[in-house]
Write an enzyme that holds these catalytic residues in place. Structure first.
Site, mmCIF file in Angstrom:
data_model
loop_
_atom_site.group_PDB
_atom_site.id
_atom_site.type_symbol
_atom_site.label_atom_id
_atom_site.label_comp_id
_atom_site.label_asym_id
_atom_site.label_seq_id
_atom_site.Cartn_x
_atom_site.Cartn_y
_atom_site.Cartn_z
ATOM 1 N N ILE A 1 0.827 -1.217 0.000
ATOM 2 C CA ILE A 1 0.000 0.000 0.000
ATOM 3 C C ILE A 1 0.857 1.262 0.000
ATOM 4 O O ILE A 1 0.375 2.350 -0.302
ATOM 5 C CB ILE A 1 -0.966 0.024 1.210
ATOM 6 C CG1 ILE A 1 -0.195 -0.016 2.539
ATOM 7 C CG2 ILE A 1 -1.965 -1.103 1.120
ATOM 8 C CD1 ILE A 1 -1.074 0.212 3.755
ATOM 9 N N ALA A 2 2.145 1.140 0.344
ATOM 10 C CA ALA A 2 3.057 2.286 0.339
ATOM 11 C C ALA A 2 4.484 1.763 0.300
ATOM 12 O O ALA A 2 4.773 0.679 0.798
ATOM 13 C CB ALA A 2 2.851 3.167 1.572
ATOM 14 N N ALA A 3 5.371 2.561 -0.294
ATOM 15 C CA ALA A 3 6.795 2.220 -0.320
ATOM 16 C C ALA A 3 7.586 3.485 -0.062
ATOM 17 O O ALA A 3 7.292 4.533 -0.637
ATOM 18 C CB ALA A 3 7.185 1.606 -1.660
ATOM 19 N N LEU B 1 13.220 3.283 3.021
ATOM 20 C CA LEU B 1 13.852 2.162 3.718
ATOM 21 C C LEU B 1 13.022 0.878 3.706
ATOM 22 O O LEU B 1 13.518 -0.177 4.100
ATOM 23 C CB LEU B 1 14.151 2.538 5.175
ATOM 24 C CG LEU B 1 14.986 3.805 5.401
ATOM 25 C CD1 LEU B 1 15.317 3.966 6.866
ATOM 26 C CD2 LEU B 1 16.252 3.777 4.565
ATOM 27 N N VAL C 1 5.169 -1.251 2.868
ATOM 28 C CA VAL C 1 4.123 -1.647 3.808
ATOM 29 C C VAL C 1 3.060 -2.483 3.101
ATOM 30 O O VAL C 1 2.574 -2.104 2.026
ATOM 31 C CB VAL C 1 3.482 -0.390 4.451
ATOM 32 C CG1 VAL C 1 2.383 -0.791 5.425
ATOM 33 C CG2 VAL C 1 4.537 0.445 5.154
ATOM 34 N N LYS D 1 5.426 -3.754 7.996
ATOM 35 C CA LYS D 1 6.479 -2.948 7.381
ATOM 36 C C LYS D 1 7.699 -3.843 7.171
ATOM 37 O O LYS D 1 8.217 -4.422 8.130
ATOM 38 C CB LYS D 1 6.804 -1.767 8.297
ATOM 39 C CG LYS D 1 7.772 -0.754 7.717
ATOM 40 C CD LYS D 1 7.916 0.400 8.695
ATOM 41 C CE LYS D 1 8.951 1.397 8.247
ATOM 42 N NZ LYS D 1 9.110 2.483 9.229
ATOM 43 N N ASP E 1 11.640 12.895 11.912
ATOM 44 C CA ASP E 1 11.385 12.798 10.465
ATOM 45 C C ASP E 1 9.914 13.073 10.161
ATOM 46 O O ASP E 1 9.188 12.200 9.672
ATOM 47 C CB ASP E 1 11.779 11.390 9.981
ATOM 48 C CG ASP E 1 11.886 11.308 8.468
ATOM 49 O OD1 ASP E 1 12.052 12.353 7.825
ATOM 50 O OD2 ASP E 1 11.803 10.187 7.925
#
Length: 554
Positions: A89-91, A94, A97, A110, A247
């Site tokens: 669903i996301a990259a 590092l 997910v 993750k 971050d």
């Protein structure tokens, strides 16, 4: 070149920049993320492209992710999870997910990118070379002495910690504990049984990225309130807890509509810590700014290691007094403009280039001598601990300006910080300390009452020694110092020029007589001295510009 062509050109360049950063790898993706929120610095085309670095980095193969999960958790994903989505669903820089269902509960897994440590070793080795170079060439003409190598070491330490997901899980739990009584902050729950150094399993908490303005408006949340929450949460982290998210780019902060709009924090790999003396110094600095007390501000800066009590402290104090007064006037002007503003956006009317230069000239005319003294003495230091604090607030400022064009971080910070000082436990400690200091001053005053005759006698002895010539007073004439500095620069430039001229004559004679190797060496030395002449001329010109700005003749 029409405006449409300019926009197209910026889009092409922005896409090239993003793709180049992706090729450079994780370390440089972090740098791109830093600038992805700076809507006030970069054109929108660059912001749009760089924002893809937050969570739209090209993923690695799902088969690789599955094999890492199975190796780390010791079983097949089909046995561990009720459902596992192979499509991420996301990259990010590092890891990536994946969604899943575990014992009837929606979770996310993750997974760390393979070979990260090797990439970090290479990138950070190169960045250390750059840090060492900056350490040598940084002119520090702004009066601040920066330790670039220490800043690099701080960044490298935090980045290496980020590739251990068990540390991230501990950080997430600690962060959650710190905000357990604040309903506008949400941290996903960690599932420790399914967490290892390369795999992190946590509660699925969906939200809208904090910089997706149109989607936030559809959700019906108050964007101004979200900007205030973001700043207040960081003040809470830094001033109260001494443990903060290092971050905070929009890929790591989302928003849902719970409690009228709630901040969801993700990714706790990069966390910063503030030592008690620096935290106490920050609180003292807020007190000093609130009371417009330059001595208290300077004392707090010394306590934090930002200011070394050497050189011309009178110049530092006068400069602090000027900026405190200027800061107060700026806040008052912003309040007045906000009251007068209706639908017009922005606190401040945009100044022309000429108006900006005129304002700069007025400021320099007011404190120019003091600034030059500070630049010469370099009493300021930049503690490496502040690297991520400054970075975090820089990103927050960009996020806030995206949420609300009238956003001003100082306007939000001041009242909240003062509320912390009044009601927070740390603030109470500082108040007690302040009362103790006042009591000590009163005690010293009572004690000194009986010491005055001795001091009068000592003063008389000093005056007598002055009359006899045993003591000398040192008077600092900044105008003379600048004049001598300019003369020294001119003399050095003339010397280099004479050397270059002599060498070019010598090299030409040698070359015409076919003595090639010495001629080549002489020409090389001539080029070096010629470069020194150019540097000297630039320095002399810079000194002349400073003189004109300070005297108001520019």
């Amino acid at each position: 070149m029409t405006e449409e062509k300019r926009v197209m050109k910026r889009k092409v360049l922005a896409k090239w920049l993003k793709e180049s950063i992706l090729r450079l790898g994780p370390t440089f993706i972090k740098i791109g993320q830093q600038f992805s929120t700076r809507v006030d610095i970069l054109p929108q085309e660059y912001v749009d492209q760089l924002s893809e670095l937050q969570d739209q980095v090209p993923p690695f193969p799902s088969e690789t992710a599955v094999s890492i999960i199975e190796e780390e958790l010791g079983a097949s994903v089909n046995k561990i999870f009720d459902r596992f989505d192979f499509e991420p669903i996301a990259a990010a820089s590092l890891g990536q997910v994946h969604r899943a269902c575990l014992n009837g509960k929606e979770v996310v897994i993750k997974v760390q990118r393979p070979g990260l440590k090797g990439l970090f070793d290479i990138d950070l080795k190169n960045l250390r070379v750059i840090a060492e170079y900056l350490q040598k060439v940084d002119p520090k003409s702004d009066g601040a002495k920066r330790d670039w190598v220490a800043i690099y070491d701080e960044c490298a330490s935090v980045l290496y910690q980020e590739i251990d997901y068990t540390k991230e899980a501990f950080n997430a739990e600690k962060f959650s504990e710190n905000f357990k009584n604040m309903d506008y902050v949400k941290v996903p729950e960690i599932l420790w049984e399914y967490t290892t150094p390369q795999v992190l399993t946590m509660e699925y908490v969906p939200g809208i990225k904090i910089n997706r303005i149109k989607q936030l408006d559809k959700l019906g949340v108050d964007r101004k309130k979200l900007g205030r929450y973001a700043v207040e949460s960081y003040l809470e982290q830094i001033l109260s807890h001494g443990f903060f998210h290092a971050d905070p780019h929009p890929g790591n902060i989302a928003v849902d509509d719970v409690n009228g709009g709630r901040l969801i924090f993700y990714d706790f790999g990069m966390m910063g810590s503030i030592s008690p003396n620096i935290r106490e110094g920050l609180l003292e600095a807020f007190y000093g700014i609130y009371e417009r007390d330059p001595d208290r501000v300077l004392q707090s800066m010394v306590q934090m290691g930002v200011l070394v009590p050497t050189g011309d402290m009178t110049a530092v104090r006068r400069t602090a007094q000027f900026f405190l007064a200027n800061f107060e006037e700026r806040l008052a002007a912003q309040r007045k403009e906000r009251e007068m503003a209706t639908e017009e956006l922005g606190f401040k009317k945009q100044l022309t280039k000429e108006e900006k230069f005129e304002k700069k000239k007025q400021r320099l005319a007011a404190i120019g001598e003091d600034l030059l003294a500070i630049a010469a003495d370099q009493p300021f230091r930049f503690p490496a601990t502040f690297t991520f604090v400054v970075r975090a607030f820089s990103v927050l400022d960009g996020i806030g300006k995206g949420l609300d064009p009238r956003f001003d971080i100082t306007e939000i910070a001041k009242p909240y910080a003062m509320e912390l000082l009044r009601f927070n436990e740390v603030g109470v400690e500082v108040i007690v300390k302040d009362a103790k200091k006042r009591w000590e001053r009163q005690s010293r005053a009572f004690y000194n009452l009986f010491r005055q005759p001795d001091r009068v006698e000592k003063l008389a002895q000093i005056i007598e020694r002055l009359e006899q010539g045993d003591l000398k007073l040192r008077v600092r004439a900044l105008e003379s110092e600048r004049a001598f500095q300019r003369v020294a620069a001119v003399q050095k430039t003339i010397g280099y020029g004479v050397a270059a001229g002599s060498l070019v004559n010598l090299a030409t004679v040698l070359y015409l007589n076919s003595i090639r190797l010495p001629a080549t060496i002489a020409y090389s030395l001539c080029a070096f001295f010629g470069l020194q002449v150019l540097v000297g001329l630039i320095k002399v010109k810079k000194l002349d510009q400073q003189e004109r700005l300070i005297t108001g003749t520019a």
